[in-house]
Design an enzyme around this catalytic site. Structure first.
Site, short mmCIF file in Angstrom:
data_model
loop_
_atom_site.label_atom_id
_atom_site.label_comp_id
_atom_site.label_asym_id
_atom_site.label_seq_id
_atom_site.Cartn_x
_atom_site.Cartn_y
_atom_site.Cartn_z
N MET A 55 7.30 3.10 4.67
CA MET A 55 8.30 3.97 4.98
C MET A 55 8.30 5.31 4.24
SD MET A 55 9.52 2.47 7.44
CE MET A 55 11.33 2.08 8.17
N GLY A 56 7.59 5.09 2.94
CA GLY A 56 7.46 6.19 2.01
C GLY A 56 6.55 6.89 2.34
N HIS A 83 5.52 1.61 -2.76
CA HIS A 83 4.27 2.52 -2.75
C HIS A 83 4.37 3.57 -3.70
CE1 HIS A 83 3.44 0.39 1.11
NE2 HIS A 83 2.19 0.21 0.74
#
Length: 80
Positions: free
Chosen positions: A46-47, A4
């Site tokens: 997660m980012g 991302h």
């Protein structure tokens, strides 16, 4: 792009360069099927985690419905 952050970096840089304030609300995935005219928005990143664990795929779904008025658009916080 693989992550991302790799997708977001050029857009964020452009917005910053133009003095546009912006915030990444969270991440996820989009499955766009041109043949069946269906878009499914799902998952997480997660980012770019969701603030307060509150999924906001509804915002993306609303934008997709505007951009693709003849499509069936759905979303879910589930999946990765």
């Amino acid at each position: 792009a693989k992550y991302h952050k790799d997708v977001a970096a050029p857009i964020c840089g452009m917005l910053h360069g133009r003095g546009v304030r912006h915030q990444i609300l969270g991440g996820g995935r989009i499955n766009h099927d041109k043949d069946t005219k269906k878009i499914v928005i799902y998952g997480h990143s997660m980012g770019f985690p969701w603030e307060n664990d509150e999924c906001m795929h509804n915002v993306t779904a609303d934008l997709c419905r505007i951009a693709f008025p003849n499509y069936e658009v759905s979303w879910s916080p589930e999946g990765y």
